[in-house]
Design a protein around this motif. Structure first.
Motif, PDB file in Angstrom:
ATOM      1  N   ILE A 121       2.260   1.572  -6.738  1.00  0.00           N
ATOM      2  CA  ILE A 121       1.559   0.591  -7.573  1.00  0.00           C
ATOM      3  C   ILE A 121       0.200   1.166  -7.928  1.00  0.00           C
ATOM      4  N   GLU A 122      -0.099   1.243  -9.218  1.00  0.00           N
ATOM      5  CA  GLU A 122      -1.388   1.784  -9.634  1.00  0.00           C
ATOM      6  C   GLU A 122      -2.452   0.707  -9.605  1.00  0.00           C
ATOM      7  N   LEU A 123      -3.511   0.954  -8.874  1.00  0.00           N
ATOM      8  CA  LEU A 123      -4.650   0.044  -8.854  1.00  0.00           C
ATOM      9  C   LEU A 123      -5.751   0.678  -9.711  1.00  0.00           C
ATOM     10  N   GLU A 124      -6.933   0.096  -9.669  1.00  0.00           N
ATOM     11  CA  GLU A 124      -8.001   0.589 -10.546  1.00  0.00           C
ATOM     12  C   GLU A 124      -8.371   2.052 -10.261  1.00  0.00           C
ATOM     13  N   PHE A 129       1.164   3.209  -2.147  1.00  0.00           N
ATOM     14  CA  PHE A 129       2.569   3.590  -1.947  1.00  0.00           C
ATOM     15  C   PHE A 129       3.143   2.807  -0.775  1.00  0.00           C
ATOM     16  N   TYR A 130       4.352   2.325  -0.943  1.00  0.00           N
ATOM     17  CA  TYR A 130       5.078   1.701   0.160  1.00  0.00           C
ATOM     18  C   TYR A 130       6.262   2.596   0.496  1.00  0.00           C
ATOM     19  N   ILE A 131       6.293   3.045   1.744  1.00  0.00           N
ATOM     20  CA  ILE A 131       7.267   4.054   2.161  1.00  0.00           C
ATOM     21  C   ILE A 131       8.206   3.475   3.212  1.00  0.00           C
ATOM     22  N   PRO A 132       9.507   3.580   2.991  1.00  0.00           N
ATOM     23  CA  PRO A 132      10.437   3.094   4.018  1.00  0.00           C
ATOM     24  C   PRO A 132      10.317   3.909   5.311  1.00  0.00           C
ATOM     25  N   HIS A 167       2.197   2.144   4.547  1.00  0.00           N
ATOM     26  CA  HIS A 167       1.382   1.846   3.367  1.00  0.00           C
ATOM     27  C   HIS A 167       0.345   2.950   3.203  1.00  0.00           C
ATOM     28  N   VAL A 168       0.484   3.711   2.145  1.00  0.00           N
ATOM     29  CA  VAL A 168      -0.446   4.822   1.897  1.00  0.00           C
ATOM     30  C   VAL A 168      -1.256   4.517   0.640  1.00  0.00           C
ATOM     31  N   ILE A 169      -2.536   4.823   0.689  1.00  0.00           N
ATOM     32  CA  ILE A 169      -3.385   4.688  -0.495  1.00  0.00           C
ATOM     33  C   ILE A 169      -3.967   6.058  -0.816  1.00  0.00           C
ATOM     34  N   LEU A 170      -3.689   6.533  -2.025  1.00  0.00           N
ATOM     35  CA  LEU A 170      -4.259   7.806  -2.467  1.00  0.00           C
ATOM     36  C   LEU A 170      -5.246   7.552  -3.601  1.00  0.00           C
TER      37      LEU A 170
END
Ligand SMILES: [Zn+2]
Length: 236
Positions: A121-124, A129-132, A167-170
């Motif tokens: 999901i692109e945020l500002e 990322f949601y990873i199984p 839950h990863v945020i890049l």
């Protein structure tokens, strides 16, 4: 056996990734053990859920957003006994350059090969990322919802559902992928994990060193492996 279960549950509680998760999971934990281990639960509630609460994982404490937060967190930690040695507070913030230690590359490469389906999901300014997790290869919207809204109603559900999606945020800026964050236990210890590195490999932000691609002992080496396989590792 029973005591082993209790300790396993305390370990799971320790992995709570935020104050909100910790509070909710604590309540479920008490409800599960109150009858069987009432003396222990009374002690535990008093000492570890009321007086000293700083022993669980908490991403906010690792990367405080303001100096005020940092100061107050430092004070809290200083004043508290902890179950285990905590990492120095805000360590990551003062790292100019986060690095990938050698042991993370092979596991990241192996994770990429699983080719799991990842929801992004692109945020500002960043991408979520949601990873199984575990054996799962994909996740549903409902499962993401369960994870985000903490929809677990017993401690056993917490154990099963709070850790099956990572839950990863890049950062949006691909050059800064090393500043990515994750909610898995390895990230809390090393500020880096196979999911962040694995996503960076899939997104073509970086290339694993050749040594990372060595096939682990026990698997047969195949000659003339087509380079097609290599391409399939990358997202689209
Ligand atoms: Zn992680």
């Amino acid at each position: 056996m029973e005591q082993g279960d209790l300790i396993e549950d305390i370990d799971a509680l320790q992995l709570a990734q935020s104050e909100q998760i910790f509070t909710k999971a604590s309540n479920r934990f008490i409800r599960k053990w109150n009858r069987k281990e009432s003396t222990f639960i009374e002690y535990f509630q008093k000492e570890w859920l009321t007086s000293h609460r700083g022993w669980y994982e908490d991403i906010q404490q690792l990367t405080p957003s303001t100096n005020n937060d940092l100061e107050s967190n430092n004070k809290v930690i200083k004043d508290e006994n902890t179950f285990r040695e905590r990492l120095p507070l805000g360590l990551k913030q003062f790292h100019d350059e986060q690095t990938v230690t050698l042991d993370i590359w092979p596991s990241s490469y192996q994770w990429v090969k699983l080719d799991k389906s990842v929801v992004s999901i692109e945020l500002e300014n960043e991408i979520e990322f949601y990873i199984p997790g575990g054996q799962q290869l994909s996740i549903s919207k409902n499962e993401i919802d369960v994870m985000k809204k903490l929809k677990w109603y017993s401690f056993d559900q917490y154990k099963a559902k709070a850790f099956n999606i990572w839950h990863v945020i890049l950062p949006m800026d691909s050059a800064k992928w090393l500043n990515g964050q994750c909610n898995c236990p390895v990230y809390f210890k090393k500020f880096m994990c196979k999911y962040i590195v694995g996503l960076a490999i899939r997104l073509n932000y970086c290339k694993p060193p050749p040594a990372a691609k060595n096939i682990p002992i026990g698997e047969k080496r195949r000659r003339d492996r087509p380079s097609k396989a290599k391409k399939a590792l990358l997202i689209q």
